[in-house]
Design a protein around this motif. Structure first.
Motif, PDB file in Angstrom:
ATOM      1  N   ALA A  55      15.048  85.178 -13.801  1.00 57.80           N
ATOM      2  CA  ALA A  55      13.926  86.071 -13.523  1.00 57.80           C
ATOM      3  C   ALA A  55      13.809  86.379 -12.047  1.00 57.80           C
ATOM      4  O   ALA A  55      14.286  85.642 -11.179  1.00 57.80           O
ATOM      5  N   ASN A  56      13.134  87.480 -11.758  1.00 55.38           N
ATOM      6  CA  ASN A  56      12.798  87.859 -10.398  1.00 55.38           C
ATOM      7  C   ASN A  56      12.019  86.717  -9.732  1.00 55.38           C
ATOM      8  O   ASN A  56      11.158  86.101 -10.367  1.00 55.38           O
ATOM      9  N   PRO A  57      12.287  86.411  -8.468  1.00 60.40           N
ATOM     10  CA  PRO A  57      11.584  85.299  -7.794  1.00 60.40           C
ATOM     11  C   PRO A  57      10.070  85.406  -7.857  1.00 60.40           C
ATOM     12  O   PRO A  57       9.376  84.408  -8.068  1.00 60.40           O
ATOM     13  N   LEU A  58       9.539  86.619  -7.676  1.00 59.44           N
ATOM     14  CA  LEU A  58       8.098  86.785  -7.715  1.00 59.44           C
ATOM     15  C   LEU A  58       7.558  86.535  -9.117  1.00 59.44           C
ATOM     16  O   LEU A  58       6.472  85.956  -9.290  1.00 59.44           O
ATOM     17  N   ALA A  59       8.315  86.952 -10.124  1.00 56.27           N
ATOM     18  CA  ALA A  59       7.903  86.691 -11.504  1.00 56.27           C
ATOM     19  C   ALA A  59       7.857  85.191 -11.765  1.00 56.27           C
ATOM     20  O   ALA A  59       6.974  84.696 -12.485  1.00 56.27           O
ATOM     21  N   GLN A  60       8.793  84.434 -11.202  1.00 48.64           N
ATOM     22  CA  GLN A  60       8.804  82.986 -11.374  1.00 48.64           C
ATOM     23  C   GLN A  60       7.588  82.338 -10.715  1.00 48.64           C
ATOM     24  O   GLN A  60       6.991  81.407 -11.261  1.00 48.64           O
ATOM     25  N   VAL A  61       7.197  82.843  -9.553  1.00 47.50           N
ATOM     26  CA  VAL A  61       6.014  82.305  -8.878  1.00 47.50           C
ATOM     27  C   VAL A  61       4.758  82.599  -9.699  1.00 47.50           C
ATOM     28  O   VAL A  61       3.919  81.716  -9.914  1.00 47.50           O
ATOM     29  N   LEU A  62       4.624  83.839 -10.167  1.00 41.85           N
ATOM     30  CA  LEU A  62       3.459  84.198 -10.980  1.00 41.85           C
ATOM     31  C   LEU A  62       3.404  83.351 -12.245  1.00 41.85           C
ATOM     32  O   LEU A  62       2.330  82.916 -12.680  1.00 41.85           O
ATOM     33  N   ASP A  63       4.570  83.096 -12.831  1.00 43.26           N
ATOM     34  CA  ASP A  63       4.642  82.265 -14.023  1.00 43.26           C
ATOM     35  C   ASP A  63       4.170  80.845 -13.713  1.00 43.26           C
ATOM     36  O   ASP A  63       3.412  80.234 -14.479  1.00 43.26           O
ATOM     37  N   ALA A  64       4.609  80.312 -12.578  1.00 38.56           N
ATOM     38  CA  ALA A  64       4.209  78.960 -12.176  1.00 38.56           C
ATOM     39  C   ALA A  64       2.700  78.876 -11.954  1.00 38.56           C
ATOM     40  O   ALA A  64       2.083  77.833 -12.191  1.00 38.56           O
ATOM     41  N   ILE A  94      14.719  90.496   3.833  1.00 41.05           N
ATOM     42  CA  ILE A  94      13.677  91.511   3.711  1.00 41.05           C
ATOM     43  C   ILE A  94      13.473  91.918   2.253  1.00 41.05           C
ATOM     44  O   ILE A  94      14.417  92.013   1.486  1.00 41.05           O
ATOM     45  N   GLY A  95      12.234  92.195   1.865  1.00 39.38           N
ATOM     46  CA  GLY A  95      11.950  92.710   0.542  1.00 39.38           C
ATOM     47  C   GLY A  95      11.024  91.807  -0.244  1.00 39.38           C
ATOM     48  O   GLY A  95      10.933  90.605   0.002  1.00 39.38           O
ATOM     49  N   VAL A  96      10.312  92.361  -1.217  1.00 37.61           N
ATOM     50  CA  VAL A  96       9.332  91.606  -1.991  1.00 37.61           C
ATOM     51  C   VAL A  96       9.938  90.385  -2.666  1.00 37.61           C
ATOM     52  O   VAL A  96       9.450  89.269  -2.495  1.00 37.61           O
ATOM     53  N   PRO A  97      11.006  90.530  -3.455  1.00 40.65           N
ATOM     54  CA  PRO A  97      11.565  89.341  -4.096  1.00 40.65           C
ATOM     55  C   PRO A  97      12.075  88.332  -3.080  1.00 40.65           C
ATOM     56  O   PRO A  97      11.955  87.130  -3.281  1.00 40.65           O
ATOM     57  N   ALA A  98      12.655  88.837  -1.994  1.00 44.69           N
ATOM     58  CA  ALA A  98      13.213  87.939  -0.982  1.00 44.69           C
ATOM     59  C   ALA A  98      12.133  87.117  -0.300  1.00 44.69           C
ATOM     60  O   ALA A  98      12.271  85.904  -0.108  1.00 44.69           O
ATOM     61  N   VAL A  99      11.026  87.751   0.082  1.00 47.29           N
ATOM     62  CA  VAL A  99       9.974  86.999   0.767  1.00 47.29           C
ATOM     63  C   VAL A  99       9.263  86.056  -0.197  1.00 47.29           C
ATOM     64  O   VAL A  99       8.805  84.973   0.194  1.00 47.29           O
ATOM     65  N   ALA A 100       9.167  86.458  -1.466  1.00 44.28           N
ATOM     66  CA  ALA A 100       8.607  85.548  -2.465  1.00 44.28           C
ATOM     67  C   ALA A 100       9.463  84.292  -2.571  1.00 44.28           C
ATOM     68  O   ALA A 100       8.952  83.167  -2.630  1.00 44.28           O
ATOM     69  N   ALA A 101      10.783  84.490  -2.577  1.00 40.63           N
ATOM     70  CA  ALA A 101      11.697  83.352  -2.650  1.00 40.63           C
ATOM     71  C   ALA A 101      11.559  82.467  -1.420  1.00 40.63           C
ATOM     72  O   ALA A 101      11.583  81.230  -1.517  1.00 40.63           O
ATOM     73  N   SER A 102      11.388  83.078  -0.247  1.00 39.89           N
ATOM     74  CA  SER A 102      11.265  82.283   0.981  1.00 39.89           C
ATOM     75  C   SER A 102      10.020  81.406   0.937  1.00 39.89           C
ATOM     76  O   SER A 102      10.041  80.240   1.344  1.00 39.89           O
TER      77      SER A 102
END
Length: 580
Positions: free
Chosen positions: A124-133, A549-557
Motif C-alpha cells: 500500500a501507499n505509505p500514507l494509506a498505511q499510516v492512516l490505517d495504523a 519529495i512528495g506526499v507518499p515520500a514525506v509520509a514514509a519519512s
C-alpha cells in the motif's frame, strides 16, 4: 498537482498577498475528533494566545511543523503510546497540504493529484498505511484521466495498461507505441521488488534487521525468483537513475522520452536522469496496471490533514497552532526542547523531530553546536526553485460539463519540462467535490511546478510597484494556460476570487527557505539524508530526508522516524496489527 505515491508537489502553499492577515481568512481551525466533538474542547487542538502556551509545556516527543511528514510522525508516535506535541506556526495544520477558505471557496494550497489512499497491505501507499495504523478512513472520488495540452495537440490522457497506446499512435508514432510497450514489459515486473518492503516496516537503527530483513526476506526472495535472472538483474537498478533503464532499453522516441521526463518531474521535481528508478517503477505500478485509478479526497486536501490530526488526537497526542518555534534548545550536547517566539520553553523528554526543511532546521540550531561538516553539507545541497500560484473562484456557467479535475500544459518540449514558464499544472477539484465552492461555482489552483527562479524576487518589497508589476508579468503564463483549459466560457475579469502567489508568498506562508520545493538531489550522484542528526535526540523528517519529495515520500519519512523512536517489539506489534 501532487503525486501521491512518492512525491507530491509541495506546490503548495497558501497564496494570499504578503500583507494579507491570516486571521481574516479563518479565525481558527477546529479539527474534529472521531466522536464528532470539537478537538479543541478536549484540549488536543491548542490555539496559542499571545504569550501564553496552552497545556503542559512538555512531552516525550516534540514535533516542529504539522506538514504531512510531521503529522504522520506524530500520529504514529501517539499510536505507540508516546506523549506527543506537534507545534505549528500557522493558524491551521497541514503545511504545504493545508487548505484555506475565502468567500465560501475552499482552496487546496498544494497537492491535488493523488492515488493509493484506498490501498491496503504490504504494497500500500505509505500514507494509506499510516492512516490505517491510526484507524482513519478518507472517502475519495475516483477518476482515471486528465487533460493534456502539448505542442503536438490536446487529448484526454487515461491511466491504465492500454489506453495510452491510442494517444501515442495519434500524437507520436507507431514506433512510440512499441517503445512504450517495451518499457512497461520491462519495468512492471520490477514493481513486486520495488514494493516488497512496506515503508512502515523501515526504521533507522539495527532493529531494521528484525522489522525488515527477517520479516520480509521470504517475499523479497519470492519476487526475485518470479522475475527470473534478467528481472533480478534489473532490480539492481532500482536505486539508480531511471534514465539508465530507458537507455538500456534503447528508447529513442522523442515523445516517449519527453513524457517520461514530465512524469518524473511531476513526481520528484527532477527529470528521468535524476529520479530513482524505484520511484518511477512504483508510479508505473499505480498508473499502468489493470484496474488502476486516481483518487481525490472528498472535501479537499484539508480532509486528509484533518484525518491525520484526528489520528493524533485519538491516541492522546496534541497539536498546538500559532506556536512558532524560534530555537531548538541544546543542553549537554543533546536536544532537550524548543523555545517559542513567545519566550516559552517546551521540554522534550526523549526527542525533538523537525519537519522543517534542512535549511530552516539549521537556522533553529545554535551555531556553536553544529559540526562544520554538517553545516557545509546543508549549505552545499542544491535547491529546487519555487512557484508561481493562481487560486481562483469563479462561475461554472458557460463551461463544458466534462471539464475534468486536472489539466497539464506544456508549451515547448525543447526547453525541457524543468524550464521556467514552460509547464503549468491546473486543478479544478470542485469538479469532483462540489462542496468546495458555492452552488454553480468552481475553485481552481494552477501553478508552475517548482520552476520559478527565486533570484528574480529576492529582496523585492511586496508593497512596491516593482513587485506588483513582476507578479502580473510572471503570472500571465498561468492565466493563459487556464484560459486554454477552461475555454471561451471563462473570463478572468469575472472571477469572485483572484489570488496570485509568488516565491515570496511561498517563502512567507510556508516558512520555506527561498520558497523552495525542496532539495534538488539527483539519483546516482547524491542521496537524500537520513533522519538522525549530529545532535543527539534531534531527528528530521519531511522532504529534506529519505525517501525525498512528495506526499507518499514525506509520509514514509515521518513513519521511519516514529518507528526509530520506539522498541522493535512495539514496532513489530504495529505491523502485525495492520496486517503487514
Amino acid at each position: 498537482m501532487a503525486l501521491s505515491y512518492l512525491p507530491t508537489h509541495p506546490h503548495l502553499h497558501r497564496f494570499l498577498p504578503p500583507n494579507f492577515k491570516s486571521s481574516t481568512v479563518r479565525k481558527s481551525v477546529l479539527a474534529r475528533s472521531s466522536n464528532g466533538q470539537d478537538a479543541s474542547s478536549r484540549g488536543s487542538l491548542l490555539l496559542q494566545e499571545k504569550n501564553s502556551f496552552p497545556g503542559k509545556p512538555e512531552a516525550d516527543i516534540v514535533v516542529i511543523g504539522s506538514g504531512i511528514g510531521g503529522l504522520c510522525c506524530g500520529g504514529l508516535l501517539a499510536r505507540y503510546g508516546q506523549e506527543v506535541l506537534v507545534l505549528e506556526s500557522h493558524d491551521q495544520p497541514g503545511g504545504a497540504a493545508h487548505s484555506f477558505k475565502i468567500k465560501d471557496y475552499e482552496f487546496d494550497s498544494g497537492p491535488s493529484l493523488f492515488s493509493g489512499f484506498q490501498s491496503r497491505g504490504p504494497q500500500a501507499n505509505p500514507l494509506a498505511q499510516v492512516l490505517d495504523a491510526l484507524g482513519e478512513s478518507l472517502p475519495c472520488a475516483k477518476y482515471d484521466s486528465w487533460m493534456v495540452y502539448i505542442p503536438e495537440g490536446e487529448f484526454l490522457s487515461r491511466i491504465g495498461p492500454t489506453e495510452f497506446y491510442k494517444d501515442l499512435e495519434k500524437y507520436a508514432s507507431k514506433n512510440a507505441v512499441q517503445e512504450w510497450k517495451k518499457l512497461l514489459d520491462a519495468i512492471l515486473p520490477l514493481s513486486a521488488t520495488a514494493t516488497a518492503l512496506p515503508p512502515l516496516s523501515i526504521r533507522g537503527d539495527l532493529g531494521v534487521l528484525s522489522t525488515v530483513a527477517a520479516r520480509y526476506a521470504p517475499s523479497l526472495l519470492k519476487s526475485f525468483i518470479q522475475m527470473g535472472p534478467q528481472g533480478a538483474l534489473g532490480a539492481t537498478k532500482l536505486l539508480r537513475p531511471f534514465s539508465e533503464i530507458i537507455d538500456s532499453l534503447e528508447l529513442k522516441d522523442p515523445f516517449v522520452r519527453n513524457w517520461i521526463d514530465l512524469l518524473a518531474f511531476l513526481l520528484a521535481g527532477v527529470k528521468s536522469n535524476g529520479i530513482l528508478s524505484a520511484e518511477m517503477v512504483y508510479m508505473f505500478a499505480e498508473w499502468y496496471k489493470p484496474g488502476c485509478s486516481l483518487e481525490y479526497p472528498l472535501h479537499g486536501s484539508g480532509a486528509l490533514v484533518n484525518a491525520l490530526v484526528q489520528g493524533i488526537e485519538k491516541f492522546g497526542g496534541r497539536l498546538s497552532l500559532r506556536s512558532h518555534v524560534e530555537k531548538i534548545v541544546v543542553e549537554n550536547d543533546r536536544a532537550t526542547g524548543v523555545k517559542l517566539s513567545s519566550g516559552q520553553f517546551i521540554r522534550a523528554r526523549k526527542a525533538v523531530v523537525s519537519n522543517a526543511s534542512m535549511w530552516d532546521t539549521l537556522k533553529l540550531l545554535p551555531k556553536e553546536v553544529v559540526p562544520k561538516s554538517y553545516r557545509d553539507r546543508i549549505d552545499m545541497t542544491p535547491q529546487c526553485e519555487s512557484f508561481m500560484h493562481l487560486h481562483l473562484g469563479f462561475d461554472a456557467e458557460g463551461l463544458r460539463e466534462d471539464l475534468g479535475i486536472h489539466h497539464i500544459v506544456v508549451n515547448d518540449w525543447d526547453r525541457g519540462v524543468d524550464a521556467d514558464q514552460n509547464v503549468v499544472l491546473i486543478s479544478v477539484p470542485s469538479v469532483l467535490s462540489p462542496d468546495l465552492a458555492p452552488p454553480g461555482k468552481h475553485v481552481l489552483h494552477a501553478y508552475t511546478p517548482g520552476t520559478e527562479p527565486f533570484e528574480l524576487w529576492k529582496g523585492l518589497d511586496p508593497r512596491s510597484a516593482e513587485y506588483k508589476k513582476l507578479k502580473a508579468e510572471r503570472s500571465e503564463v498561468i492565466w493563459r494556460a487556464v484560459e486554454r483549459a477552461l475555454g471561451s466560457g471563462f473570463s478572468r475579469d469575472k472571477c469572485d476570487v483572484k489570488l496570485v502567489g509568488t516565491p515570496l508568498t511561498h517563502q512567507r506562508f510556508l516558512r520555506r527557505n527561498r520558497g523552495t520545493y525542496g532539495p534538488a538531489i539527483q539519483a546516482g550522484k547524491e542521496t537524500f539524508p537520513g533522519h538522525s542528526t549530529p545532535i543527539p535526540q534531534l531527528y528530521c523528517c519531511g522532504d529534506s530526508t529519505f525517501p525525498g519529495i512528495g506526499v507518499p515520500a514525506v509520509a514514509a519519512s515521518g513513519a521511519i522516524v516514529a518507528n526509530s523512536l520506539v522498541s522493535v517489539s512495539q514496532h513489530s506489534e504495529l505491523l502485525d496489527a495492520i496486517g503487514i
